[in-house]
Design an enzyme around this catalytic site. Structure first.
Site, PDB file in Angstrom:
ATOM      1  N   LYS A   1       0.840  -1.206   0.000  1.00 43.71           N
ATOM      2  CA  LYS A   1       0.000   0.000   0.000  1.00 43.71           C
ATOM      3  C   LYS A   1       0.874   1.255   0.000  1.00 43.71           C
ATOM      4  O   LYS A   1       0.609   2.209  -0.731  1.00 43.71           O
ATOM      5  CB  LYS A   1      -0.912   0.009   1.240  1.00 43.71           C
TER       6      LYS A   1
ATOM      7  N   GLN B   1      -4.629  -1.160  10.104  1.00 40.97           N
ATOM      8  CA  GLN B   1      -4.390  -2.470   9.494  1.00 40.97           C
ATOM      9  C   GLN B   1      -4.881  -3.578  10.429  1.00 40.97           C
ATOM     10  O   GLN B   1      -4.500  -3.624  11.597  1.00 40.97           O
ATOM     11  CB  GLN B   1      -2.887  -2.633   9.196  1.00 40.97           C
TER      12      GLN B   1
ATOM     13  N   ASP C   1     -10.842   3.187   4.219  1.00 37.88           N
ATOM     14  CA  ASP C   1     -11.132   1.754   4.075  1.00 37.88           C
ATOM     15  C   ASP C   1     -12.649   1.504   4.023  1.00 37.88           C
ATOM     16  O   ASP C   1     -13.094   0.429   3.643  1.00 37.88           O
ATOM     17  CB  ASP C   1     -10.548   0.976   5.273  1.00 37.88           C
TER      18      ASP C   1
END
Ligand code: NDP
Length: 293
Positions: free
Chosen positions: A58, A102, A125
């Site tokens: 990412k 994460q 997200d």
């Protein structure tokens, strides 16, 4: 006698991902020139090797897109309060436009608490309850990246969604359920299957578009798929030899389907791409609000 039926056309996630990234890079560059660089902060607690790999991918993708990225790596025994305070500080930081926590998190940190601490305006997200709820009304600020990527693959391939019968195998909060809501929003007719579904084939065989996200290698085979169906394989399963396979038995299903995504090189590249798009969109919104104020 050999089977002479034509194989399905491949939906090339790598190519579509490159196209989408190139388009959004223009928007990122414009922001950089006019106001400031879009910024993404990734919070990671503990060093899970698989997560570490995803995070590095990412961050590298951010760099290529012209997004400023930062990794905040905390030791595995960090208390929940420390992580929540860090998220709240980032919510107030005007140079940070996207915040990503994460997963997985160590057991002392509640996933819900961490996700709910992120401002919905920086939730790139798309996992905050506000954004999840917005999927019901079609007003989500950030669509969750994997389902958003699947929609982009279909749209860019010219596959119609409205009025289609869609079956999704897998009902997780990050893939199956939001995917179902996004299809419903586009006026498809949706069935979402899970472990307790009786006779999975009665649902898969009825699908014009079949999305499989169960985490079970080769769960869906040729006889379970309608001739001419579009098959999207979200699954990523690592075999003992290190290779990756999806949830769909590619050989048998590609003889029945009209279109199919490969693994790797299908949905995977799109998930990271949509994260980049969401981050640039967050920065654009933030500057539009500043201008309007
Ligand atoms: P989860 O394990 O959270 O969810 C799996 C879902 O599949 C559950 O709803 C489960 O049902 C259902 N399921 C499992 N086995 C069966 C079965 N035999 N029949 C019917 N349904 C079944 O996984 P995720 O949603 O997080 O991920 C799914 C897959 O997608 C994984 O392989 C993951 O690696 C991959 N993935 C890929 C991404 C990408 O970018 N390509 C991004 C995210 C995930 P129940 O709810 O009843 O337990």
């Amino acid at each position: 006698m050999s089977d002479t039926r034509p194989a399905a056309k491949l939906i090339d996630g790598k190519r579509i991902s490159s196209e989408v990234r190139a388009e959004w890079k223009v928007r990122a560059d414009r922001l950089c020139a006019l106001v400031a660089t879009p910024g993404l902060t990734v919070i990671m607690v503990g060093e899970n090797p698989a997560s570490g790999l995803y995070v590095r991918n990412k961050l590298r993708a951010c760099e290529e897109m012209g997004i400023r990225s930062e990794l905040r790596l905390y030791p595995a025994d960090t208390p929940e309060q420390t992580v929540l305070e860090s998220i709240r500080a980032l919510n107030a930081d005007p140079t940070c436009h996207g915040i990503l926590v994460q997963l997985p998190l160590p057991p002392q940190i509640s996933v819900r608490h961490a996700l709910e601490a992120i401002s919905p305006d920086k939730d790139v997200d798309g996992f905050h309850l506000y954004n999840v709820g917005g999927l019901i009304t079609g007003e989500t600020v950030f669509p969750p990246c994997t389902p958003y990527g699947v929609m982009m693959l279909l749209d860019r391939t010219g596959i119609p969604v409205t009025g289609q019968n869609v079956t999704i195998v897998g009902a997780s909060n990050i893939v199956g359920k939001p995917m179902g809501l996004m299809f419903l929003q586009r006026e498809a007719t949706v069935a979402i299957c899970h472990v307790k579904t009786r006779d999975l084939t009665q649902y898969t065989i009825a699908a014009d578009i079949l999305v499989v996200a169960a985490g079970q290698p080769n769960l869906v085979t040729g006889p379970m798929v309608r001739t001419g169906a579009v098959v999207i394989d979200v699954g990523i399963n690592r075999l003992p030899d290190g290779s990756l396979i999806g949830d769909v038995d590619f050989d048998s299903v590609s003889r029945k389907a009209s279109y199919i995504t490969p693994v790797p090189g299908g949905v995977g590249p799109m998930t990271v791409t949509m994260l980049l798009c969401n981050t640039v969109a967050a920065a654009e919104r933030s500057y539009a609000q500043l201008k309007a104020a």
